[in-house]
Design a protein around this motif. Structure first.
Motif, PDB file in Angstrom:
ATOM      1  N   PRO A 155      -1.013  -6.442 -10.399  1.00  0.00           N
ATOM      2  CA  PRO A 155      -1.297  -7.550  -9.481  1.00  0.00           C
ATOM      3  C   PRO A 155      -2.401  -8.451 -10.019  1.00  0.00           C
ATOM      4  N   GLU A 156      -2.348  -9.710  -9.615  1.00  0.00           N
ATOM      5  CA  GLU A 156      -3.410 -10.642  -9.977  1.00  0.00           C
ATOM      6  C   GLU A 156      -4.728 -10.179  -9.358  1.00  0.00           C
ATOM      7  N   ASP A 157      -5.823 -10.445 -10.050  1.00  0.00           N
ATOM      8  CA  ASP A 157      -7.142 -10.108  -9.510  1.00  0.00           C
ATOM      9  C   ASP A 157      -7.369 -10.857  -8.204  1.00  0.00           C
ATOM     10  N   ASP A 158      -7.844 -10.143  -7.201  1.00  0.00           N
ATOM     11  CA  ASP A 158      -8.060 -10.712  -5.869  1.00  0.00           C
ATOM     12  C   ASP A 158      -9.350 -10.117  -5.318  1.00  0.00           C
ATOM     13  N   VAL A 159     -10.323 -10.980  -5.045  1.00  0.00           N
ATOM     14  CA  VAL A 159     -11.620 -10.477  -4.556  1.00  0.00           C
ATOM     15  C   VAL A 159     -11.474  -9.772  -3.216  1.00  0.00           C
ATOM     16  N   ALA A 160     -10.395 -10.070  -2.490  1.00  0.00           N
ATOM     17  CA  ALA A 160     -10.202  -9.452  -1.176  1.00  0.00           C
ATOM     18  C   ALA A 160      -9.467  -8.119  -1.268  1.00  0.00           C
ATOM     19  N   ALA A 161      -8.986  -7.754  -2.460  1.00  0.00           N
ATOM     20  CA  ALA A 161      -8.217  -6.515  -2.621  1.00  0.00           C
ATOM     21  C   ALA A 161      -8.909  -5.621  -3.644  1.00  0.00           C
ATOM     22  N   PRO A 162      -8.786  -4.306  -3.482  1.00  0.00           N
ATOM     23  CA  PRO A 162      -9.410  -3.402  -4.456  1.00  0.00           C
ATOM     24  C   PRO A 162      -8.744  -3.520  -5.826  1.00  0.00           C
ATOM     25  N   LEU A 163      -9.504  -3.271  -6.874  1.00  0.00           N
ATOM     26  CA  LEU A 163      -8.964  -3.275  -8.222  1.00  0.00           C
ATOM     27  C   LEU A 163      -7.997  -2.110  -8.404  1.00  0.00           C
ATOM     28  N   GLU A 164      -7.084  -2.258  -9.365  1.00  0.00           N
ATOM     29  CA  GLU A 164      -6.189  -1.161  -9.707  1.00  0.00           C
ATOM     30  C   GLU A 164      -7.022   0.057 -10.117  1.00  0.00           C
TER      31      GLU A 164
ATOM     32  N   THR B  39       0.808  -1.223   0.000  1.00  0.00           N
ATOM     33  CA  THR B  39       0.000   0.000   0.000  1.00  0.00           C
ATOM     34  C   THR B  39       0.840   1.271   0.000  1.00  0.00           C
ATOM     35  N   GLN B  40       2.147   1.147   0.259  1.00  0.00           N
ATOM     36  CA  GLN B  40       2.976   2.347   0.229  1.00  0.00           C
ATOM     37  C   GLN B  40       3.194   2.855  -1.199  1.00  0.00           C
ATOM     38  N   ALA B  41       3.074   1.956  -2.175  1.00  0.00           N
ATOM     39  CA  ALA B  41       3.152   2.344  -3.591  1.00  0.00           C
ATOM     40  C   ALA B  41       4.284   3.348  -3.813  1.00  0.00           C
ATOM     41  N   GLU B  42       5.480   2.969  -3.386  1.00  0.00           N
ATOM     42  CA  GLU B  42       6.584   3.927  -3.370  1.00  0.00           C
ATOM     43  C   GLU B  42       6.964   4.423  -4.760  1.00  0.00           C
ATOM     44  N   LEU B  43       6.897   3.573  -5.751  1.00  0.00           N
ATOM     45  CA  LEU B  43       7.293   3.991  -7.096  1.00  0.00           C
ATOM     46  C   LEU B  43       6.304   5.002  -7.665  1.00  0.00           C
ATOM     47  N   ALA B  44       5.025   4.848  -7.365  1.00  0.00           N
ATOM     48  CA  ALA B  44       4.034   5.832  -7.799  1.00  0.00           C
ATOM     49  C   ALA B  44       4.255   7.158  -7.089  1.00  0.00           C
ATOM     50  N   ARG B  45       4.618   7.095  -5.818  1.00  0.00           N
ATOM     51  CA  ARG B  45       4.897   8.325  -5.076  1.00  0.00           C
ATOM     52  C   ARG B  45       6.101   9.048  -5.676  1.00  0.00           C
ATOM     53  N   ASP B  46       7.114   8.301  -6.069  1.00  0.00           N
ATOM     54  CA  ASP B  46       8.289   8.917  -6.699  1.00  0.00           C
ATOM     55  C   ASP B  46       7.933   9.507  -8.066  1.00  0.00           C
ATOM     56  N   ALA B  47       7.010   8.852  -8.785  1.00  0.00           N
ATOM     57  CA  ALA B  47       6.578   9.386 -10.077  1.00  0.00           C
ATOM     58  C   ALA B  47       5.849  10.708  -9.901  1.00  0.00           C
ATOM     59  N   ARG B  48       5.020  10.803  -8.879  1.00  0.00           N
ATOM     60  CA  ARG B  48       4.328  12.076  -8.619  1.00  0.00           C
ATOM     61  C   ARG B  48       5.315  13.152  -8.191  1.00  0.00           C
ATOM     62  N   TRP B  49       6.312  12.768  -7.388  1.00  0.00           N
ATOM     63  CA  TRP B  49       7.352  13.738  -7.019  1.00  0.00           C
ATOM     64  C   TRP B  49       8.063  14.250  -8.269  1.00  0.00           C
TER      65      TRP B  49
END
Length: 250
Positions: free
Chosen positions: A137-146, A81-91
């Motif tokens: 990520p693989e589809d997972d009913v327990a996790a939110p979609l991208e 959930t930290q999604a560090e690479l996306a955070r660096d892209a926004r930076w």
């Protein structure tokens, strides 16, 4: 533990390829591959893999004032959930605004960098996203979609090899289908028989990237295949074949 592992590290932009700052008309931020979970420093090999594309884009867009930067992440892991690479892209997008002012930005990433580009595509300065063989990520009913709503108002191009054994091309097709419902300016090309690095059709993929970037950042007309891909309804516009030799006759 994660915070301690990356404390003191900063994301960076590699030296610009392109015109002097006063002549900049648009910027491509190239986002390297990464790993699902890792606190290690980013790999210089992953950054080096994007430099040929950066040079190709810069040469093609020199007259329009195109600048390209390869982004150096703080660490190489997405890290849940930290999604560090996306955070660096926004930076990196913020840094482009600070350096160059109000110029349009294209986020172009490969592998995990493709996922980062898609996540960070909602940045207000970003007008387009190019995702090459994106890791999803693989589809997972327990996790939110991208997420895809952040892509509204952006042009989005996804390119995936049909023989990719690292990132499942079917997952990028599903994501493209959901994104198309929220944003008609989404298309996806399939590179038949090619693998994760898209090495067999490197010239064609780079030519498609140039076509897309110059069209989205500077309003140059798209080639016929790209126009058709954006205009075609799903699934046709999301399974467009990238023809061998694309770019040699443009």
């Amino acid at each position: 533990m994660q915070q301690r592992a990356t404390q003191g590290r900063e994301a960076r932009l590699a030296k610009a390829a392109g015109p002097v700052p006063g002549a900049v008309g648009g910027v491509v931020l190239l986002l390297p591959a990464g790993e699902e979970t890792s606190n290690r420093r980013p790999s210089p090999v992953d950054r080096a893999a994007l430099r040929p594309l950066a040079r190709r884009l810069t040469r093609a867009g020199r007259e329009a004032g195109l600048v390209s930067h390869v982004v150096q992440y703080r660490c190489r892991g997405w890290n849940e959930t930290q999604a560090e690479l996306a955070r660096d892209a926004r930076w990196a997008a913020d840094e482009v605004v600070r350096r160059y002012g109000d110029v349009p930005i294209c986020l172009a990433g490969i592998d995990m960098g493709g996922r980062a580009a898609l996540h960070a595509g909602g940045h207000e300065a970003v007008n387009s996203v190019l995702a090459l063989a994106p890791w999803l990520p693989e589809d997972d009913v327990a996790a939110p979609l991208e997420p895809v709503k952040q892509l509204a108002g952006r042009r989005v191009l996804i390119v995936h090899g049909t023989d990719d054994r690292r990132t499942d091309p079917e997952l990028s097709f599903r994501l493209a289908g959901r994104a198309k419902k929220a944003n008609r300016d989404v298309c996806r090309f399939e590179v038949h028989s090619d693998g994760h690095g898209l090495a067999q059709h490197r010239f064609e993929v780079a030519s498609l990237a140039v076509d897309f970037v110059l069209g989205t950042l500077f309003g140059e007309p798209f080639s016929r295949p790209l126009r058709d891909a954006f205009a075609a309804p799903p699934p046709l516009g999301l399974r467009m074949p990238l023809a061998a030799g694309f770019g040699r006759t443009l």
